[in-house]
Write a protein that holds these residues in place. Structure first.
Motif, PDB file in Angstrom:
ATOM      1  N   GLN A 266      -1.800   9.035   9.454  1.00  0.00           N
ATOM      2  CA  GLN A 266      -1.240   8.724   7.880  1.00  0.00           C
ATOM      3  C   GLN A 266      -2.105   9.213   6.869  1.00  0.00           C
ATOM      4  O   GLN A 266      -1.776   9.600   6.013  1.00  0.00           O
ATOM      5  CB  GLN A 266      -0.733   7.380   7.593  1.00  0.00           C
ATOM      6  N   PHE A 267      -3.269   9.443   7.049  1.00  0.00           N
ATOM      7  CA  PHE A 267      -4.351   9.807   6.155  1.00  0.00           C
ATOM      8  C   PHE A 267      -4.348  11.176   5.900  1.00  0.00           C
ATOM      9  O   PHE A 267      -5.028  11.776   5.044  1.00  0.00           O
ATOM     10  CB  PHE A 267      -5.885   9.163   6.243  1.00  0.00           C
ATOM     11  N   THR A 268      -4.173  11.846   7.100  1.00  0.00           N
ATOM     12  CA  THR A 268      -4.124  13.644   7.172  1.00  0.00           C
ATOM     13  C   THR A 268      -2.952  14.296   6.455  1.00  0.00           C
ATOM     14  O   THR A 268      -1.821  13.685   6.604  1.00  0.00           O
ATOM     15  CB  THR A 268      -4.488  14.023   8.622  1.00  0.00           C
ATOM     16  N   LEU A 369       8.459  -1.875   0.852  1.00  0.00           N
ATOM     17  CA  LEU A 369       7.895  -0.820  -0.312  1.00  0.00           C
ATOM     18  C   LEU A 369       8.217   0.839   0.171  1.00  0.00           C
ATOM     19  O   LEU A 369       8.406   1.632  -0.702  1.00  0.00           O
ATOM     20  CB  LEU A 369       6.444  -0.952  -0.299  1.00  0.00           C
ATOM     21  N   ALA A 370       8.278   0.939   1.602  1.00  0.00           N
ATOM     22  CA  ALA A 370       8.640   2.366   1.929  1.00  0.00           C
ATOM     23  C   ALA A 370      10.314   2.500   1.866  1.00  0.00           C
ATOM     24  O   ALA A 370      10.429   3.610   1.444  1.00  0.00           O
ATOM     25  CB  ALA A 370       8.258   2.337   3.659  1.00  0.00           C
ATOM     26  N   LEU A 371      11.023   1.731   2.434  1.00  0.00           N
ATOM     27  CA  LEU A 371      12.432   1.917   2.380  1.00  0.00           C
ATOM     28  C   LEU A 371      12.961   1.900   0.860  1.00  0.00           C
ATOM     29  O   LEU A 371      14.069   2.825   0.563  1.00  0.00           O
ATOM     30  CB  LEU A 371      12.950   1.047   3.218  1.00  0.00           C
ATOM     31  N   GLN A 372      12.671   0.854   0.160  1.00  0.00           N
ATOM     32  CA  GLN A 372      13.348   0.688  -1.241  1.00  0.00           C
ATOM     33  C   GLN A 372      12.766   1.725  -2.358  1.00  0.00           C
ATOM     34  O   GLN A 372      13.252   1.933  -3.151  1.00  0.00           O
ATOM     35  CB  GLN A 372      13.313  -0.700  -1.696  1.00  0.00           C
ATOM     36  N   PHE A 373      11.188   1.431  -2.335  1.00  0.00           N
ATOM     37  CA  PHE A 373      10.536   2.145  -3.442  1.00  0.00           C
ATOM     38  C   PHE A 373       9.821   3.437  -3.133  1.00  0.00           C
ATOM     39  O   PHE A 373       9.147   4.173  -3.898  1.00  0.00           O
ATOM     40  CB  PHE A 373       9.510   1.116  -4.019  1.00  0.00           C
ATOM     41  N   VAL A 375       7.199   4.416  -1.333  1.00  0.00           N
ATOM     42  CA  VAL A 375       5.844   4.241  -1.503  1.00  0.00           C
ATOM     43  C   VAL A 375       4.969   5.118  -0.409  1.00  0.00           C
ATOM     44  O   VAL A 375       5.566   5.075   0.773  1.00  0.00           O
ATOM     45  CB  VAL A 375       5.133   3.009  -1.428  1.00  0.00           C
ATOM     46  N   SER A 376       4.071   6.086  -0.844  1.00  0.00           N
ATOM     47  CA  SER A 376       3.598   6.792   0.175  1.00  0.00           C
ATOM     48  C   SER A 376       2.997   6.110   1.250  1.00  0.00           C
ATOM     49  O   SER A 376       2.387   4.940   1.149  1.00  0.00           O
ATOM     50  CB  SER A 376       2.632   8.009  -0.387  1.00  0.00           C
ATOM     51  N   ALA A 377       3.159   6.945   2.500  1.00  0.00           N
ATOM     52  CA  ALA A 377       2.471   6.448   3.749  1.00  0.00           C
ATOM     53  C   ALA A 377       1.008   6.128   3.554  1.00  0.00           C
ATOM     54  O   ALA A 377       0.336   4.929   3.884  1.00  0.00           O
ATOM     55  CB  ALA A 377       2.858   7.159   4.912  1.00  0.00           C
ATOM     56  N   ALA A 378       0.132   7.143   3.094  1.00  0.00           N
ATOM     57  CA  ALA A 378      -1.168   6.755   2.718  1.00  0.00           C
ATOM     58  C   ALA A 378      -1.609   5.650   1.778  1.00  0.00           C
ATOM     59  O   ALA A 378      -2.647   4.944   2.041  1.00  0.00           O
ATOM     60  CB  ALA A 378      -1.772   8.156   1.943  1.00  0.00           C
ATOM     61  N   TRP A 379      -0.795   5.415   0.878  1.00  0.00           N
ATOM     62  CA  TRP A 379      -1.014   3.973   0.254  1.00  0.00           C
ATOM     63  C   TRP A 379      -0.619   2.856   0.821  1.00  0.00           C
ATOM     64  O   TRP A 379      -1.355   1.803   0.932  1.00  0.00           O
ATOM     65  CB  TRP A 379      -0.100   4.290  -1.373  1.00  0.00           C
TER      66      TRP A 379
END
Length: 398
Positions: A266-268, A369-373, A375-379
């Protein structure tokens, strides 16, 4: 000749740049490519771009990488095909090798383990987010839902390889989807489809379920070549094949290492299939990273080279579209089964209460956070690592 060289340089510069900044998954990559080659450079029309995008869904492999390869071929011929693909993949592979080297050097040190404790539940949430987004596209009809359930049961209850399950779902699903949609006939065909798949669950996987003390580079490369040749449904389906091939099959990789590989992936930037580079390095060092990378990406180059001239015919094929729909639904089922298995491994404890409440909480929060907002996987991964550090500091993790 000079003109061709200039075009190759343009391709290399553009796709290397996109490979470096290409965070956010294949949809983000494709949007960036479209902005550059259609909007900014006008190398091809938007209609042609959409034709290429549709064609990439008819073949295995990572869509965004295959789009880069297609455009390279159109803009600069066979050399352009190679240059564009390699330039797009190379940054992710290079960064992934760096992470893998650090992981191998420090992964067994207790002071490093707390980071992975917080990251692994986040990875599950990221995969669930991908399942949700892919599911809305893949499960478009009731028939496709039945196919997905049947393939999931086949994989969960039967000792059968992921490849066989995917092909069964694709072929039988294609036949069923192309049949007339009359209520009674549909019911009978659904029963036949489920019976065929469940009956085939008695088949044994072709790979021996034995642990190997010594890893064969030849077998490692061949396994990733096989996976890259049938990898429908997006990069996250890679998890299912790696689980079956290297965790359960050869015993070369542990389930924890698989989770760690996904987390570090996920960092790359760039294609998520660069996770194969990490896995290859963990199993067999730099030679393993090389053969895994070549094996997983080589089929995409071959498929694009073969497909590009016949795109107009494939786009009009109803049978090809039906096969694709069935395979995508089947791939989603494979992902779901592996996600459940990884969740059990992540949330289980060896002592009472036998469920890790903090890990469950991290996964649920990350999923929201991922589904609703969005938010990036890296964060999310960085946040999970921070929670792991706090838990370690307070004595929750040892």
């Amino acid at each position: 000749m000079e003109r061709s060289l200039d075009r190759l340089k343009e391709l290399a510069a553009l796709f290397f740049k996109l490979g470096v900044i290409g965070f956010g998954g294949p949809n983000a990559h494709i949007a960036m490519i479209e902005a550059e080659v259609v909007g900014k450079r006008q190398w091809l029309s938007r209609e042609h771009f959409l034709d290429l995008l549709g064609a990439t869904n008819l073949i295995p492999g990572p869509n965004s990488t295959e789009m880069a390869i297609h455009i390279g071929y159109i803009y600069a011929g066979w050399l352009g095909l190679i240059v564009a693909g390699v330039a797009f993949i190379f940054p992710a592979v290079l960064i992934t090798v760096g992470f893998a080297w650090v992981y191998v050097a420090l992964g067994a040190v207790p002071q490093f383990a707390f980071l992975l404790y917080g990251i692994k539940p986040v990875v599950l949430a990221i995969v669930v987010d991908a399942l949700w987004r892919l599911g809305k596209k893949a499960i478009k009809t009731r028939k496709l839902f039945v196919i997905a359930i049947a393939v999931a049961l086949l994989l969960w209850l039967g000792n059968i390889s992921e490849i066989i399950a995917l092909l069964i779902g694709g072929v039988l699903g294609m036949i069923w989807l192309r049949s007339p949609d009359r209520p009674q006939q549909a019911k009978e065909e659904a029963n036949i489809l489920i019976a065929s798949i469940v009956t085939s669950s008695t088949l044994k996987a072709t790979a021996a379920m034995t642990a190997a003390s010594q890893i064969s580079l030849w077998q490692l490369g061949l396994s990733f070549l096989k996976i890259g040749s049938i990898l429908f449904g997006g990069g996250y389906v890679l998890l299912s094949f790696v689980q079956g091939e290297f965790v359960q099959g050869y015993g070369w990789l542990t389930q924890q290492q698989l989770l760690d590989a996904i987390a570090i992936g996920q960092f790359t930037p760039g294609p998520i299939l660069s996770t194969a580079t990490f896995i290859g390095f963990v199993m067999a060092g730099f030679p393993g990273a090389i053969v895994a990378t070549v094996g997983i990406f080589l089929p995409s180059f071959i498929f694009v080279a073969a497909l590009n001239p016949i795109i107009p015919y494939l786009r009009r094929s109803k049978w090809a579209s039906a096969f694709l729909d069935a395979v995508n639904a089947s791939a989603l089922a494979l992902m779901t089964v592996v996600t459940i298995q990884l969740a059990i491994a992540t949330f289980s404890k060896s002592s009472a209460p036998y469920v890790d409440g903090l890990a469950v909480a991290i996964a649920l929060l990350s999923a929201v956070l991922a589904l609703q907002f969005r938010v990036s996987a890296a964060w999310l991964v960085l946040g999970g690592a921070a929670i792991g550090w706090i838990a370690f500091t307070l004595g929750y993790v040892r």
